[in-house]
Motif scaffolding. Structure first.
Motif, PDB file in Angstrom:
ATOM      1  N   ALA A 190     150.918  40.966  54.825  1.00  0.00           N
ATOM      2  CA  ALA A 190     151.275  39.568  55.089  1.00  0.00           C
ATOM      3  C   ALA A 190     150.432  38.621  54.254  1.00  0.00           C
ATOM      4  CB  ALA A 190     151.109  39.264  56.579  1.00  0.00           C
ATOM      5  N   ALA A 236     156.515  41.450  52.953  1.00  0.00           N
ATOM      6  CA  ALA A 236     156.626  40.879  54.297  1.00  0.00           C
ATOM      7  C   ALA A 236     157.496  41.769  55.189  1.00  0.00           C
ATOM      8  CB  ALA A 236     157.211  39.471  54.214  1.00  0.00           C
ATOM      9  N   PHE A 279     153.016  37.540  51.562  1.00  0.00           N
ATOM     10  CA  PHE A 279     153.614  36.352  52.146  1.00  0.00           C
ATOM     11  C   PHE A 279     152.781  35.096  51.920  1.00  0.00           C
ATOM     12  CE2 PHE A 279     156.658  35.658  55.969  1.00  0.00           C
ATOM     13  CZ  PHE A 279     157.678  35.389  55.081  1.00  0.00           C
TER      14      PHE A 279
END
Length: 284
Positions: free
Chosen positions: A52, A95, A56
Motif C-alpha cells: 500500500a 494495491a 498506492f
C-alpha cells in the motif's frame, strides 16, 4: 521554468521523504512484525502495508507529478501519457495484491471482513482507482475519443485523481493506527513503545510526502508548457486561444489542462479554412 530551484528542492524533498516512507514500512514489518510471507498468516498480512505504501502512495505520487518534470517537456505528450498510465497501472496492481493479502489472512484466521472504517474507505479507493485508470486509458490514451468528450471529462479526471490520492493517504494513516492498537498490548500503544514511536514517524513521513506532492502539482508556474500548434478546448468542443479552456490529457495533475490539437482536429480546421476561402472568392 519559473522558480526552478524551488521546484528542484521540493522534488528532491518529495522523493527523499517518499523513499524513506518505503524504507520505514519495510523496517516495521521486517524488524517489528517478523517479516514477510504468503502462508495466510501474519507474515502474509504484512504485505498489505508494504504494498500500500510503495504502490498506492509512493508510485501514485510520482505518477501525479510526472508531467511537471521539466526534463520531460521535450518528450512527446503521448510518451508522457504512457508513462503516467504505466505508473498508475503498477500502483493499481500493488494495491490489489495488498487487498488480496488482507482477505486471505482474514479467511485463514476466520476474521470478519469489511467491519472497519479503514476497510470501507480503502476498498472504495481501490475500486475507484481502477475505474479511474480504465477510463483514463480509454478516453485520453486511445485516439478514438471525441475532443468534446475529453474536454468534458478532463476536469473530473483531474479532481478525482487528486481526491483519490488524498483519500489513500488518509486510509493508510487509519490502517497504521488500527494495526498498532491490535498488536501493541504489552507494552500498550499508549505507553510509547519503540514500535509505536517508529510507526508514528512513518505516518508523519507519508503525510509530508502527500503535502509535497499536492504543493508541486498545484503550482501553475510549474505546468508543462503547451506544445506548438496546440489549442485549448471548451467543454462544448469549441476552440479558444487562451481563456476559459479545458484540458485534454491523461494526467491526474492540473497540468493535464494543456490540450493537444489532434490530427482529426487539425484536419477539420484546415477543411473549414479552405471552405471559408472558397466562399470569399465566390463572392468577389
Amino acid at each position: 521554468m519559473e522558480g526552478y530551484r524551488g521546484f528542484l528542492g521540493l522534488l528532491v524533498s518529495a522523493l527523499l521523504v517518499g523513499f524513506l516512507s518505503v524504507i520505514f514500512v519495510l523496517v516495521w514489518v521486517l524488524h517489528y512484525r517478523e517479516g514477510l510471507g504468503w502462508d495466510g498468516g501474519a507474515l502474509e498480512f504484512n504485505w498489505h502495508p508494504v504494498l500500500a505504501v510503495t504502490g498506492f502512495v509512493f508510485i501514485q505520487g510520482i505518477a501525479i507529478i510526472v508531467y511537471r518534470l521539466p526534463w520531460t517537456w521535450k518528450c512527446s505528450k503521448f510518451l508522457m501519457k504512457s508513462i503516467h498510465a504505466g505508473l498508475n497501472a503498477v500502483a493499481a496492481v500493488l494495491a490489489i495484491i495488498s487487498v488480496v493479502a488482507v482477505f486471505d489472512y482474514h479467511n485463514v484466521r476466520s476474521i470478519p471482513h469489511m467491519y472497519s472504517l479503514h476497510s470501507w474507505v480503502g476498498l472504495t479507493a481501490v475500486i475507484l482507482y481502477v475505474q479511474q485508470l480504465v477510463l483514463g486509458f480509454l478516453i485520453f490514451l486511445l485516439p478514438w475519443a471525441p475532443l468534446s468528450l475529453r474536454a468534458v471529462v478532463m476536469p473530473i479526471h483531474v479532481y478525482s485523481g487528486l481526491l483519490l490520492f488524498g483519500t489513500v493517504i488518509a486510509t493508510v494513516l487509519m490502517g497504521v493506527t488500527e494495526k498498532l492498537f491490535f498488536v501493541l498490548k504489552n507494552p500498550s500503544y499508549h505507553s510509547f513503545p519503540p514500535e509505536g514511536v517508529f510507526t508514528n514517524t512513518l505516518g508523519l513521513l507519508i503525510l509530508v510526502f502527500g503535502a509535497l506532492i499536492f504543493w508541486i502539482v498545484t503550482r501553475p508556474q510549474w505546468k508543462r508548457p503547451r506544445e506548438p500548434g496546440s489549442i485549448l478546448l471548451q467543454p462544448n468542443g469549441g476552440a479558444e486561444g487562451m481563456q476559459g479552456a479545458m484540458a485534454i490529457s491523461s494526467s491526474h495533475s492540473p497540468d493535464s489542462a494543456e490540450a493537444e490539437l489532434s490530427t482529426e482536429g487539425a484536419a477539420r480546421k484546415r477543411t473549414l479554412g479552405s471552405l471559408d476561402d472558397a466562399g470569399q472568392r465566390s463572392t468577389m
